[in-house]
Design an enzyme around this catalytic site. Structure first.
Site, PDB file in Angstrom:
ATOM      1  N   SER A   1       0.811  -1.213   0.000  1.00  0.00           N
ATOM      2  CA  SER A   1       0.000   0.000   0.000  1.00  0.00           C
ATOM      3  C   SER A   1       0.845   1.264   0.000  1.00  0.00           C
ATOM      4  O   SER A   1       0.344   2.343  -0.291  1.00  0.00           O
ATOM      5  CB  SER A   1      -0.899   0.009   1.240  1.00  0.00           C
ATOM      6  OG  SER A   1      -0.110   0.129   2.415  1.00  0.00           O
TER       7      SER A   1
ATOM      8  N   GLY B   1       2.500   1.984   2.861  1.00  0.00           N
ATOM      9  CA  GLY B   1       2.648   2.251   4.286  1.00  0.00           C
ATOM     10  C   GLY B   1       3.721   1.378   4.914  1.00  0.00           C
ATOM     11  O   GLY B   1       4.323   0.514   4.279  1.00  0.00           O
TER      12      GLY B   1
ATOM     13  N   SER C   1       2.968  -2.823   5.067  1.00  0.00           N
ATOM     14  CA  SER C   1       3.221  -3.624   3.868  1.00  0.00           C
ATOM     15  C   SER C   1       4.703  -3.639   3.523  1.00  0.00           C
ATOM     16  O   SER C   1       5.222  -4.648   3.031  1.00  0.00           O
ATOM     17  CB  SER C   1       2.388  -3.110   2.695  1.00  0.00           C
ATOM     18  OG  SER C   1       2.674  -1.758   2.407  1.00  0.00           O
TER      19      SER C   1
ATOM     20  N   CYS D   1     -14.539  -5.582   0.262  1.00  0.00           N
ATOM     21  CA  CYS D   1     -13.313  -5.377  -0.502  1.00  0.00           C
ATOM     22  C   CYS D   1     -12.362  -6.559  -0.346  1.00  0.00           C
ATOM     23  O   CYS D   1     -11.866  -7.113  -1.337  1.00  0.00           O
ATOM     24  CB  CYS D   1     -12.641  -4.086  -0.056  1.00  0.00           C
ATOM     25  SG  CYS D   1     -11.176  -3.644  -1.015  1.00  0.00           S
TER      26      CYS D   1
ATOM     27  N   CYS E   1     -10.944   4.243   2.418  1.00  0.00           N
ATOM     28  CA  CYS E   1     -10.072   4.767   1.367  1.00  0.00           C
ATOM     29  C   CYS E   1     -10.809   5.705   0.425  1.00  0.00           C
ATOM     30  O   CYS E   1     -10.253   6.720  -0.015  1.00  0.00           O
ATOM     31  CB  CYS E   1      -9.438   3.616   0.595  1.00  0.00           C
ATOM     32  SG  CYS E   1     -10.607   2.465  -0.166  1.00  0.00           S
TER      33      CYS E   1
END
Length: 591
Positions: free
Chosen positions: A229, A231, A234, A320, A435
């Site tokens: 992502s 960040g 991850s 998701c 998001c």
């Protein structure tokens, strides 16, 4: 199919090089259509690139076509520079001018090409990069590439450099190309021109993302796709995966694009994709970005809008993770020949290959959970960061292939690892918003994307007494306390929302409490008798419970969880997560 030698095409090697502008693309493209000649075709492309970089001339002699036969099988060995598209005979000061004067692949789209585009917003520059894969290549080699651009000269040079760097590379090697490599190919760019390299890089990676969806790489047990992502979580997941001896490939999904969103706070915007790519390249990893905006809109945003229009409060992360994002990444992992997908979620897997060798019938605390074999989600060691709730709707077949290296690690340890690697994301704050709501309000989003406009209505008490007015029932959710605009002697909470009547009912905290949770569309991975707690929102605590009646493993239209102690009701549409100790043994939607 014409034989693949230069003399057979009616030219000597030197003459072919001199006349490359007129004939090399057609010849090489015809070769590309036959898998056995694709590598030679790529060499011809690169040969002409070298000639163009040198400003023309008998490059066939200078760079050494060592053998050309007029009969027999096609053979040609081209001695190329050490780095594709880079001519060591061209000085740094000449590279930009050479690419601008004779741009490689400008205005050219290879047959069966996949195209990515970038730009067109603030500066008006637009670039499109097209790549064509070598047919049946186990590495998904890029046999051909071209570009087109509208804008400044720097963008044209950057597009040319991108084509030069890309042709002939395997897909995952091309996925290592960043704006820095493009700028380096041009001999370096000033800050004012670096934007051109960034746009060309964006377009290339969009094209590579499309190409990845068509590729089928040879299986490689060491290759592991890592969801990145941008960040810290991850990034550290990728680092730990590499330390375990795997070969990580970073993948980022672009899920949402809206100019009203705060791109820096959204984990799935184009800006976040660019940031994740830079981070992956910083770690030495190939990076692919996949555009799944249509799937995300249809599978997550539209149901969320419809739920709010009906007075429900859906939990979009479950949709998701369970239907769109992770399914898309697992499909991509299969195409890339990878058996596993790693994410930076704080969660663990019990059983399957996640914790091999355990008895799946016995929970970590020793209790019996029984049921058919198969992996189960387990809460993270860092309970304050546990994200297993958001993953509860994952199908078990997907869970079999998932790995969560942060499941046994604390958040502070994750930041420590990132600091040790010198990563700036070690200090980056965690994302808090949905998001697609980053930087905007729920009401504004519902009106813009769902067509749900303001509609004044009544706020009433549980006894039906009028207490105030609102601007739309869809703005409220069960359990809400703030933002009611009511003055009362005691705190009031939303008890129910009726969007058909456009009415909101409020009451006291005691009236909010219930000793049961109705669950619809439920799935049990083990027998319902092992359920001992339920969680009904992401940040809420687990509540001790049992299931009413008997319920075996499988799907159920409706279940009821009987709470040991009454608790505040939760909005319809939220996820109900069923636990047995540390294990998630089922889930459903609150009715």
């Amino acid at each position: 199919m014409p034989r693949c030698n230069l003399h057979h095409m009616g030219r000597s090697a030197t003459t072919f090089a001199d006349e490359a502008d007129a004939g090399w693309r057609a010849a090489a493209s015809s070769l590309t259509r036959a898998p056995e000649h694709a590598s030679l075709a790529a060499s011809l492309h690169r040969l002409a690139d070298v000639r163009l970089a040198a400003g023309g001339g008998a490059t066939g002699t200078a760079y050494g076509i060592q053998r050309v036969r007029e009969d027999g099988p096609a053979t040609a060995t081209v001695r190329m520079p050490a780095r594709i598209g880079h001519n060591p005979a061209v000085s740094t000061g000449e590279s930009f001018a050479a690419h601008l004067r004779r741009p490689r692949g400008k205005g050219y789209t290879p047959e069966d090409a996949l195209t990515g585009a970038a730009g067109g917003a603030a500066c008006g520059d637009v670039v499109r990069v097209s790549v064509a894969l070598e047919r049946d290549s186990p590495q998904a080699r890029i046999a051909d590439a071209g570009f087109d651009a509208e804008g400044c000269g720097a963008l044209i040079a950057a597009g040319s450099a991108t084509v030069a760097l890309t042709r002939g590379r395997p897909l995952l090697e091309a996925a290592r190309i960043g704006a820095g490599e493009i700028a380096q190919e041009l001999g370096g760019l000033s800050p004012a021109k670096l934007h051109a390299a960034e746009l060309a890089c964006d377009a290339l990676h969009r094209a590579l993302g499309h190409a990845a969806g068509r590729a089928q790489l040879q299986d490689d047990r060491d290759r592991t796709v890592v969801a990145m992502s941008g960040g810290v979580d991850s990034a550290v997941a990728a680092i730990l995966t590499a330390r375990q001896g795997a070969d990580p490939v970073a993948v980022t999904l672009e899920l949402w694009a809206d100019p009203e969103n705060d791109a820096q706070r959204s984990c799935c915007s184009a800006a976040s994709v660019r940031h994740a790519r830079a981070l992956a390249h910083r770690l030495g990893l190939p990076h692919l970005s996949i555009d799944m905006r249509e799937q995300f809109r249809a599978g997550v945003v539209d149901p969320w809008l419809a739920g709010h229009a009906a007075g429900r409060t859906p939990y979009p992360c479950a949709l998701c993770n369970g239907r769109v994002r992770l399914d898309g990444m697992l499909d991509l992992a299969s195409r890339l020949g990878s058996p596993t997908l790693v994410t930076g979620h704080y969660a663990r897997v019990w059983g399957g290959d996640g914790e091999g060798g355990v008895d799946e019938r016995v929970a970590p605390d020793g209790r019996t959970v029984g049921g058919a074999p198969g992996p189960l989600l387990r809460v993270a060691a860092d309970r304050g960061k546990d994200q297993s709730y958001a993953l509860a709707a994952l199908p078990r077949a997907s869970l079999e292939r998932m790995r969560f290296p942060l499941g046994g690690v604390s958040k502070e340890r994750v930041r420590e690892i990132a600091r040790g690697e010198g990563l700036a994301v070690a200090r980056r704050p965690d994302s808090q918003d949905l998001c697609f709501l980053a930087g905007t309000s729920k009401a504004a989003f519902l009106e813009k994307h769902g067509g749900i406009a303001e509609r004044p209505g009544a706020i009433v008490g549980a006894d039906g007494r009028l207490l105030g007015e609102h601007r739309g029932a869809y703005r409220f959710t069960v359990g809400q306390r703030r933002g009611l605009g009511l003055g009362a002697a005691e705190p009031l909470y939303v008890l129910s929302v009726d969007t058909d009547a456009n009415r909101v009912v409020v009451g006291s905290r005691e009236q909010m409490r219930s000793d049961r949770v109705a669950i619809e569309q439920a799935v049990l991975h083990r027998d319902g008798g092992c359920v001992d707690s339920v969680k009904v929102n992401y940040r809420g605590a687990r509540r001790a419970c049992t299931l009413d009646g008997t319920a075996g493993e499988g799907r159920h239209e409706r279940l009821t969880a009987l709470l040991a102690d009454p608790a505040e009701r939760t909005a319809a549409g939220q996820l109900a997560c069923l636990y047995s100790g540390e294990l998630i043994v089922g889930h459903g939607t609150i009715a």
